[in-house]
Design a protein around this motif. Structure first.
Motif, mmCIF file in Angstrom:
data_model
loop_
_atom_site.group_PDB
_atom_site.id
_atom_site.type_symbol
_atom_site.label_atom_id
_atom_site.label_comp_id
_atom_site.label_asym_id
_atom_site.label_seq_id
_atom_site.Cartn_x
_atom_site.Cartn_y
_atom_site.Cartn_z
ATOM 1 N N ASN A 1 23.117 22.598 32.765
ATOM 2 C CA ASN A 1 22.484 23.231 32.147
ATOM 3 C C ASN A 1 21.659 22.077 31.199
ATOM 4 O O ASN A 1 22.238 21.356 30.439
ATOM 5 C CB ASN A 1 22.949 24.148 31.170
ATOM 6 N N GLU A 2 20.297 22.285 31.396
ATOM 7 C CA GLU A 2 19.474 21.291 30.494
ATOM 8 C C GLU A 2 18.387 21.594 29.884
ATOM 9 O O GLU A 2 17.904 22.917 30.196
ATOM 10 C CB GLU A 2 18.683 20.229 31.852
ATOM 11 N N THR A 3 17.792 21.118 28.662
ATOM 12 C CA THR A 3 16.830 21.538 27.813
ATOM 13 C C THR A 3 15.649 20.694 28.234
ATOM 14 O O THR A 3 15.517 19.315 28.206
ATOM 15 C CB THR A 3 17.146 21.132 26.453
ATOM 16 N N LYS B 1 15.433 26.302 28.575
ATOM 17 C CA LYS B 1 16.366 25.830 29.610
ATOM 18 C C LYS B 1 15.949 25.798 31.186
ATOM 19 O O LYS B 1 15.258 26.854 31.591
ATOM 20 C CB LYS B 1 17.503 26.535 29.166
ATOM 21 N N ASN B 2 16.546 24.773 32.003
ATOM 22 C CA ASN B 2 16.209 24.908 33.192
ATOM 23 C C ASN B 2 16.571 26.323 33.927
ATOM 24 O O ASN B 2 16.163 26.674 34.897
ATOM 25 C CB ASN B 2 16.884 23.762 33.941
ATOM 26 N N LYS C 1 16.808 12.784 36.816
ATOM 27 C CA LYS C 1 18.083 13.407 36.152
ATOM 28 C C LYS C 1 18.132 14.882 36.000
ATOM 29 O O LYS C 1 18.915 15.574 36.301
ATOM 30 C CB LYS C 1 18.289 12.870 35.025
ATOM 31 N N LYS C 2 16.921 15.343 35.481
ATOM 32 C CA LYS C 2 16.952 16.740 35.212
ATOM 33 C C LYS C 2 16.529 17.458 36.123
ATOM 34 O O LYS C 2 15.639 17.093 36.823
ATOM 35 C CB LYS C 2 16.061 17.032 33.809
#
Length: 402
Positions: free
Chosen positions: A218-220, A165-166, A201-202
């Motif tokens: 929250n990003e993967t 995760k970021n 985007k992320k």
């Protein structure tokens, strides 16, 4: 899902090759700038030298046309050399009041630049301390902040794996920098890279405020994604140097007609359309588009500086172009930064750009070191597991299941 003409299949190998060619150009230019960043050297001369070398490097590769068209290539981020408490984006023009800035012994110097091939960008930054050597290492807070920044960068790149995760990166950078009583620069963003995109985007955010934490989801991390990771650390307990604050400072300077630290770097905002009213604005915008496309540019690359500033003003006001303001932390503090480009490939993370040229642990003498066993284990871990290690891991997992 079947691909269409609108969504062509990606050729990952070809993309990575272009990223790596761009990275080779960046590394070659960085070597020259690090060697030239000595006591008495003018920052203006260095940034001009850097941009010229980036252009020359890009001009020497990928000169065969693809499907009848020339491959676009060049600067992905103009050369910036930000000293001591300047966070980033310092790249003066000859007409600027600070164009006579000269490096002094003990200065903490951040060098940032980038190149692209066919829209695939490799960007890099590193920090050096003028005059510090293995025989006469830097000490004090300058040494602390450089050690904290590079150690945090090493920890961050090892956390960047498919499925992670970021905000894991956010937390680990916080944890590492605290060892040296430092903080990540508030609200610093790192972004996903794609073709002609360095603000994808992320995103990964460092030292976020409450609102910024809400703004960055929250990003993967996913397979075959590429990221430009910006680790900027300040030798202060709070890390205050947000880009929201920088924009406000920049606006105040404009209102007071102050000419200090004028913004020189701009970028086209891809998702904004606006019909510029002034003829000068249209001409400047068109020139910038032809020379830099989707990537940031320095006013220096435009034909007429005075005309460019006038034309860009309307474009900025209507959100067609964004500024890269120069932010500062408190007087007496230091900011150190390391930026790397990394690809999350099926075989594991692959560092596109090179490790820092100047930095060696022996050049920065600090009283504190990593004591946490988990961090120690992370920092010695290779970026990519060898085939032998993978097989051993799978075997161990299978035995545990039995």
């Amino acid at each position: 899902m079947a691909t269409t003409s609108e969504t062509p299949a990606r050729n990952i190998d070809a993309e990575i090759t272009k990223y790596k060619v761009a990275a080779e150009i960046v590394h070659s230019v960085m070597q020259k700038l690090v060697a030239g960043a000595v006591e008495g050297k003018k920052v203006l001369d260095l940034v001009i030298e850097g941009d010229e070398a980036l252009e020359a490097g890009a001009a020497g590769v990928y000169n065969k046309k693809a499907k009848g068209a020339a491959i676009q290539k060049g600067i992905a981020f103009p050369t910036c050399i930000s000293v001591n408490n300047a966070v980033a984006h310092f790249s003066p023009l000859k007409s600027d009041p600070q164009s006579d800035t000269v490096l002094a012994k003990g200065d903490v110097v951040k060098i940032q630049l980038g190149a692209h091939i066919d829209g695939y960008a490799a960007t890099s930054a590193e920090t050096l301390i003028v005059g510090a050597t293995e025989d006469e290492p830097a000490t004090g807070r300058a040494a602390d902040v450089v050690k904290a920044a590079w150690t945090a960068a090493e920890a961050a790149m090892r956390h960047l794996k498919v499925g992670e995760k970021n905000y894991g990166v956010t937390e680990i950078v916080d944890k590492v920098t605290a060892i040296w009583d430092c903080k990540p620069v508030e609200n610093m963003l790192s972004c996903q890279y794609e073709r002609n995109v360095i603000d994808g985007k992320k995103k990964i955010i460092l030292n976020p405020g409450e609102q910024q934490r809400r703004d960055v989801p929250n990003e993967t991390f996913g397979e075959n994604e590429v990221y430009g990771i910006d680790i900027l650390v300040v030798s202060a307990a709070d890390g205050k140097a947000s880009y929201t604050q920088a924009l406000m400072q920049h606006a105040n300077r404009l209102q007071s007609r102050s000419e200090d630290s004028r913004c020189t770097i701009y970028q086209r905002v891809s998702d904004v359309n606006y019909q510029l009213k002034m003829k000068t604005s249209r001409a400047v915008f068109s020139e910038a588009q032809k020379k830099s496309g989707a990537f940031p540019f320095n006013i220096r690359c435009l034909e007429d500086e005075k005309k460019a500033r006038m034309g860009l003003q309307e474009a900025v006001q209507h959100g067609l172009v964004r500024e890269y303001p120069i932010a500062y932390t408190a007087q007496g503090t230091y900011v150190a930064g390391f930026h790397f480009t990394i690809a999350l490939l099926p075989g594991g993370p692959s560092l596109i750009t090179q490790p820092p040229i100047w930095y060696k642990p022996e050049k920065v003498k600090t009283e504190k070191e990593v004591q946490d066993e988990q961090l120690k284990e992370l920092l010695v871990r290779p970026l990519r597991e060898s085939k032998k290690d993978k097989k051993a891991k799978k075997k161990a997992e299978k035995e545990d299941e039995e």
